[in-house]
Motif scaffolding. Structure first.
Motif, PDB file in Angstrom:
ATOM      1  N   GLY A  84       0.783  -1.235   0.000  1.00 57.07           N
ATOM      2  CA  GLY A  84       0.000   0.000   0.000  1.00 57.07           C
ATOM      3  C   GLY A  84       0.808   1.274   0.000  1.00 57.07           C
ATOM      4  O   GLY A  84       0.245   2.358   0.134  1.00 57.07           O
ATOM      5  N   ASN A 126       9.349   5.194   2.963  1.00 51.67           N
ATOM      6  CA  ASN A 126      10.635   4.983   3.648  1.00 51.67           C
ATOM      7  C   ASN A 126      11.831   4.908   2.698  1.00 51.67           C
ATOM      8  O   ASN A 126      12.959   4.665   3.137  1.00 51.67           O
ATOM      9  N   PRO A 166      -3.777 -10.782   1.279  1.00 46.60           N
ATOM     10  CA  PRO A 166      -4.090 -10.592  -0.146  1.00 46.60           C
ATOM     11  C   PRO A 166      -5.256 -11.463  -0.613  1.00 46.60           C
ATOM     12  O   PRO A 166      -5.423 -12.599  -0.164  1.00 46.60           O
ATOM     13  N   SER A 199       2.656 -10.520   3.122  1.00 45.39           N
ATOM     14  CA  SER A 199       1.531 -10.479   2.178  1.00 45.39           C
ATOM     15  C   SER A 199       2.026 -10.315   0.749  1.00 45.39           C
ATOM     16  O   SER A 199       1.549 -10.985  -0.171  1.00 45.39           O
ATOM     17  N   ASP A 232       3.915 -13.584  -0.231  1.00 45.62           N
ATOM     18  CA  ASP A 232       2.939 -14.671  -0.459  1.00 45.62           C
ATOM     19  C   ASP A 232       2.201 -14.488  -1.781  1.00 45.62           C
ATOM     20  O   ASP A 232       1.994 -15.423  -2.547  1.00 45.62           O
ATOM     21  N   SER A 235       7.923 -16.076   5.022  1.00 42.40           N
ATOM     22  CA  SER A 235       7.599 -16.241   3.598  1.00 42.40           C
ATOM     23  C   SER A 235       8.833 -16.065   2.714  1.00 42.40           C
ATOM     24  O   SER A 235       8.882 -16.573   1.599  1.00 42.40           O
ATOM     25  N   ASN A 265      10.283 -19.764   2.315  1.00 39.26           N
ATOM     26  CA  ASN A 265       9.433 -20.959   2.300  1.00 39.26           C
ATOM     27  C   ASN A 265       8.478 -20.918   1.101  1.00 39.26           C
ATOM     28  O   ASN A 265       8.473 -19.970   0.329  1.00 39.26           O
ATOM     29  N   LYS A 298      -9.910 -17.988   4.240  1.00 38.51           N
ATOM     30  CA  LYS A 298      -8.493 -17.640   4.124  1.00 38.51           C
ATOM     31  C   LYS A 298      -7.732 -18.948   4.152  1.00 38.51           C
ATOM     32  O   LYS A 298      -7.798 -19.689   5.138  1.00 38.51           O
ATOM     33  N   TYR A 306      15.397  -2.119   7.149  1.00 38.20           N
ATOM     34  CA  TYR A 306      14.143  -1.882   6.429  1.00 38.20           C
ATOM     35  C   TYR A 306      12.916  -2.097   7.320  1.00 38.20           C
ATOM     36  O   TYR A 306      11.827  -1.649   6.996  1.00 38.20           O
ATOM     37  N   LEU A 348       8.434   0.085  10.624  1.00 39.38           N
ATOM     38  CA  LEU A 348       7.144  -0.570  10.905  1.00 39.38           C
ATOM     39  C   LEU A 348       6.440   0.083  12.088  1.00 39.38           C
ATOM     40  O   LEU A 348       7.072   0.325  13.123  1.00 39.38           O
ATOM     41  N   GLN A 361       2.292  -3.443  14.013  1.00 33.51           N
ATOM     42  CA  GLN A 361       2.732  -4.455  13.038  1.00 33.51           C
ATOM     43  C   GLN A 361       3.990  -5.163  13.526  1.00 33.51           C
ATOM     44  O   GLN A 361       4.142  -6.373  13.355  1.00 33.51           O
ATOM     45  N   ASP A 365       3.744 -13.657  15.625  1.00 37.50           N
ATOM     46  CA  ASP A 365       3.641 -14.631  14.525  1.00 37.50           C
ATOM     47  C   ASP A 365       4.832 -15.598  14.582  1.00 37.50           C
ATOM     48  O   ASP A 365       4.665 -16.825  14.469  1.00 37.50           O
ATOM     49  N   LEU A 390      10.341 -20.625  10.263  1.00 31.36           N
ATOM     50  CA  LEU A 390       9.413 -21.199   9.276  1.00 31.36           C
ATOM     51  C   LEU A 390      10.061 -21.351   7.898  1.00 31.36           C
ATOM     52  O   LEU A 390       9.462 -21.037   6.879  1.00 31.36           O
ATOM     53  N   HIS A 420      -2.624 -10.581  10.909  1.00 29.90           N
ATOM     54  CA  HIS A 420      -2.410 -12.021  11.118  1.00 29.90           C
ATOM     55  C   HIS A 420      -1.880 -12.374  12.523  1.00 29.90           C
ATOM     56  O   HIS A 420      -2.448 -13.202  13.230  1.00 29.90           O
TER      57      HIS A 420
HETATM   58  O1  NZQ Z   1       1.249  -2.449   2.353  1.00 28.96           O
HETATM   59  P1  NZQ Z   1       2.283  -1.550   2.922  1.00 28.96           P
HETATM   60  O2  NZQ Z   1       2.036  -0.129   2.683  1.00 28.96           O
HETATM   61  O3  NZQ Z   1       3.678  -1.969   2.517  1.00 28.96           O
HETATM   62  O4  NZQ Z   1       2.176  -1.694   4.525  1.00 28.96           O
HETATM   63  C1  NZQ Z   1       2.392  -2.903   5.215  1.00 28.96           C
HETATM   64  C2  NZQ Z   1       1.086  -3.501   5.743  1.00 28.96           C
HETATM   65  O5  NZQ Z   1       0.129  -2.516   5.976  1.00 28.96           O
HETATM   66  C3  NZQ Z   1       3.139  -2.602   6.482  1.00 28.96           C
HETATM   67  N1  NZQ Z   1       4.595  -2.626   6.304  1.00 28.96           N
HETATM   68  C4  NZQ Z   1       5.350  -3.648   5.831  1.00 28.96           C
HETATM   69  N2  NZQ Z   1       6.642  -3.309   5.903  1.00 28.96           N
HETATM   70  C5  NZQ Z   1       6.699  -2.039   6.402  1.00 28.96           C
HETATM   71  C6  NZQ Z   1       5.393  -1.599   6.650  1.00 28.96           C
HETATM   72  N3  NZQ Z   1       5.113  -0.381   7.157  1.00 28.96           N
HETATM   73  C7  NZQ Z   1       6.151   0.424   7.428  1.00 28.96           C
HETATM   74  N4  NZQ Z   1       7.447   0.052   7.243  1.00 28.96           N
HETATM   75  C8  NZQ Z   1       7.765  -1.149   6.736  1.00 28.96           C
HETATM   76  N5  NZQ Z   1       9.048  -1.524   6.588  1.00 28.96           N
HETATM   77  O6  NZQ Z   1       2.775  -3.630   7.392  1.00 28.96           O
HETATM   78  C9  NZQ Z   1       1.466  -4.062   7.101  1.00 28.96           C
HETATM   79  C10 NZQ Z   1       1.423  -5.568   7.176  1.00 28.96           C
HETATM   80  O7  NZQ Z   1       2.186  -6.150   6.160  1.00 28.96           O
HETATM   81  P2  NZQ Z   1       1.929  -7.674   5.768  1.00 28.96           P
HETATM   82  O8  NZQ Z   1       2.844  -8.003   4.644  1.00 28.96           O
HETATM   83  O9  NZQ Z   1       0.480  -7.901   5.584  1.00 28.96           O
HETATM   84  O10 NZQ Z   1       2.371  -8.417   7.107  1.00 28.96           O
HETATM   85  P3  NZQ Z   1       2.961  -9.853   7.344  1.00 28.96           P
HETATM   86  O11 NZQ Z   1       4.388  -9.888   6.959  1.00 28.96           O
HETATM   87  O12 NZQ Z   1       2.601 -10.212   8.714  1.00 28.96           O
HETATM   88  O13 NZQ Z   1       2.153 -10.811   6.317  1.00 28.96           O
HETATM   89  C11 NZQ Z   1       0.884 -11.302   6.659  1.00 28.96           C
HETATM   90  C12 NZQ Z   1       0.392 -12.295   5.632  1.00 28.96           C
HETATM   91  O14 NZQ Z   1       1.266 -13.435   5.564  1.00 28.96           O
HETATM   92  C13 NZQ Z   1       0.496 -14.634   5.757  1.00 28.96           C
HETATM   93  C14 NZQ Z   1      -0.617 -14.148   6.657  1.00 28.96           C
HETATM   94  O15 NZQ Z   1      -1.700 -15.045   6.707  1.00 28.96           O
HETATM   95  C15 NZQ Z   1      -0.984 -12.827   6.039  1.00 28.96           C
HETATM   96  O16 NZQ Z   1      -1.818 -13.016   4.924  1.00 28.96           O
HETATM   97  N6  NZQ Z   1       1.361 -15.712   6.274  1.00 28.96           N
HETATM   98  C16 NZQ Z   1       2.237 -16.300   5.441  1.00 28.96           C
HETATM   99  C17 NZQ Z   1       3.001 -17.394   5.820  1.00 28.96           C
HETATM  100  C18 NZQ Z   1       3.957 -18.078   4.935  1.00 28.96           C
HETATM  101  N7  NZQ Z   1       4.197 -17.612   3.745  1.00 28.96           N
HETATM  102  O17 NZQ Z   1       4.525 -19.086   5.311  1.00 28.96           O
HETATM  103  C19 NZQ Z   1       2.868 -17.981   7.147  1.00 28.96           C
HETATM  104  C20 NZQ Z   1       2.236 -17.076   8.136  1.00 28.96           C
HETATM  105  O18 NZQ Z   1       1.758 -17.867   9.186  1.00 28.96           O
HETATM  106  C21 NZQ Z   1       1.126 -16.248   7.598  1.00 28.96           C
HETATM  107  O19 NZQ Z   1      -0.054 -17.016   7.562  1.00 28.96           O
END
Ligand code: NZQ
Ligand code: ZN
Length: 388
Positions: A40, A46, A73, A100, A103, A147, A150, A163, A183, A187, A191, A198, A255, A284
């Motif tokens: 987003g 940053n 997503p 996200s 993934d 992610s 993996n 989901k 980086y 956050l 978050q 997590d 993971l 999450h």
């Molecule tokens: O979208 P932007 O603007 O980048 O903002 C993101 C988002 O709003 C923000 N963010 C990320 N990096 C940032 C930052 N804001 C400021 N500075 C930064 N450096 O943080 C928010 C959350 O990001 P997101 O990617 O959604 O978080 P997360 O890494 O927790 O990912 C969650 C997703 O991963 C899945 C979850 O279910 C969920 O859909 N999972 C994936 C797994 C896997 N691949 O193995 C396992 C996990 O158990 C999990 O289920």
């Protein structure tokens, strides 16, 4: 007994505050057409976007952008991304963001050349991949999911409130991931802390299963101790590079498939959390924190020796003068105090879960059989109610 297994992890990692220097070297391995995938807009605020774009230009790449990947997503966004990647004849999908974004890039990589509906084929029917897969590279900006190393890809279908996570094989793992702890410093605290929980949940879901004498359990106790220690520092001083870099590395090992090898795993906290996420679109890690203690108290009697071991080896509970049950419960109480200290969500109602959603959330919760107790649907309902 340690079970039999194969082990390979094909993701090449570059770790540290100079790790983006290696992006150019990696990009030169692929053709000209790149889809730059991001969320987003945090990477524009940053400065990471500008840094990455400069390197893409220096490599003379033909870049199209696929922006706006949302937390959790969706399957609709996936269809859009698959079309972009196919039309651009992408040689590489470069994901810059959190779990996200990463993934989603993996889901696009298997969907771009899929003639069927990818949600139905790869997330509902869980079919093998029989179409070309586009390579994925990752620049990680949020710590938690693992992610970056993996084959996991979690997609949400908002129309049916489901989901679903799919774990793809090695050909879908990122080819490379760049892990720069700096980086993650931008956050927001919510978050950051959600990511910390997590990680903890990933480790616990693999730890609380099986009774064997298993090396992975010792590794996980070490990872947990390091995580608890570093997370406490990071919550007080979010800019502490040492703590944040340790946590980034723990998240990857939690993971990247390594600690699960040769042992059973549980994953019911994730099943419950994901189903809450499908209804509420909540963050999450916070869906996991809300259900963890109700779930662990529910299965404590069935897994008592391991809960006692957890209390002693991770939370330093003295078992002398306590029954095993008292020791185990004291471990969970110290975990509760720690969760409150770092500031995770302890009640699902704070995430928007309401009483009237519980039946639907229970219907969307996959019941797995790897934990200490196979839950009935009624037990799922009880745990969800207790999490409110
Ligand atoms: O979208 P932007 O603007 O980048 O903002 C993101 C988002 O709003 C923000 N963010 C990320 N990096 C940032 C930052 N804001 C400021 N500075 C930064 N450096 O943080 C928010 C959350 O990001 P997101 O990617 O959604 O978080 P997360 O890494 O927790 O990912 C969650 C997703 O991963 C899945 C979850 O279910 C969920 O859909 N999972 C994936 C797994 C896997 N691949 O193995 C396992 C996990 O158990 C999990 O289920
Ligand atoms: Zn998770």
């Amino acid at each position: 007994m340690l079970g039999n297994f194969e082990y390979v992890n094909p993701t090449k990692l570059y770790f540290g505050n100079k790790s983006l220097d290696y992006l150019q070297k990696e990009l030169l391995k692929y053709g000209k057409n790149i889809v730059l995938i991001y969320g987003g807009g945090s990477i524009k605020k940053n400065g990471i976007y500008d840094q990455v774009l400069e390197i893409l230009k220096a490599c003379d790449k033909n870049v199209v952008e696929d922006a706006g990947v949302m937390p959790n997503p969706t399957s609709d966004k996936l269809i859009e991304g698959a079309k972009i990647a196919k039309a651009h004849k992408a040689d590489l999908l470069l994901a810059v963001g959190g779990g996200s974004v990463c993934d989603y890039a993996k889901a696009v990589s298997v969907s771009a050349y899929c003639d069927d509906d990818p949600w139905e084929k790869y997330f509902i029917r869980m079919e093998n991949i029989d179409n070309p897969v586009i390579p994925v590279g990752c620049v990680l900006t949020m710590v938690g999911t693992g992610s970056e190393m993996n084959g996991g890809s979690v997609i949400t279908n908002r129309r049916v409130n489901r989901k679903i996570g799919r774990v793809f094989k090695e050909d879908v793992f990122p080819k490379f991931s760049i892990l720069n702890p700096e980086y993650t410093l931008t956050l927001p605290k919510y978050q950051m802390v959600a990511g910390f929980f997590d990680i903890m949940s990933h480790i616990l879901e693999q730890y609380f299963s099986g009774e064997d004498d298993n090396t992975s359990d010792y590794v996980m106790e070490g990872l947990l101790r390091s995580l608890i220690h570093s997370a406490r520092i990071a919550v007080k001083k979010p800019q502490d590079y040492e703590a944040r870099s340790n946590i980034m590395w723990i998240a990857t090992w939690a993971l990247n498939t390594f600690v699960a090898k040769g042992k059973k795993t549980d994953w019911m906290v994730h099943m419950l959390g994901q189903s809450i996420g499908a209804y509420t679109d909540a963050t999450h890690g916070m869906t996991l924190s809300a259900v963890s203690l109700p779930y662990y108290y529910h299965i404590l009697a069935a897994g008592l020796p391991k809960f006692k071991r957890y209390a002693v080896n991770v939370w330093n509970v003295d078992p002398n003068g306590r029954t095993d049950e008292e020791t185990a419960k004291e471990g969970l109480e110290r975990m509760r105090a720690y969760m409150e200290e770092i500031g995770v969500v302890m009640h699902a109602r704070e995430l928007g879960l309401t009483e009237d959603m519980i039946e639907g959330v229970a219907d969307g919760t996959f019941i797995l059989k790897g934990g200490y107790k196979v839950l009935s649907r009624d037990e799922v309902v009880d745990i969800l109610k207790a999490s409110l």
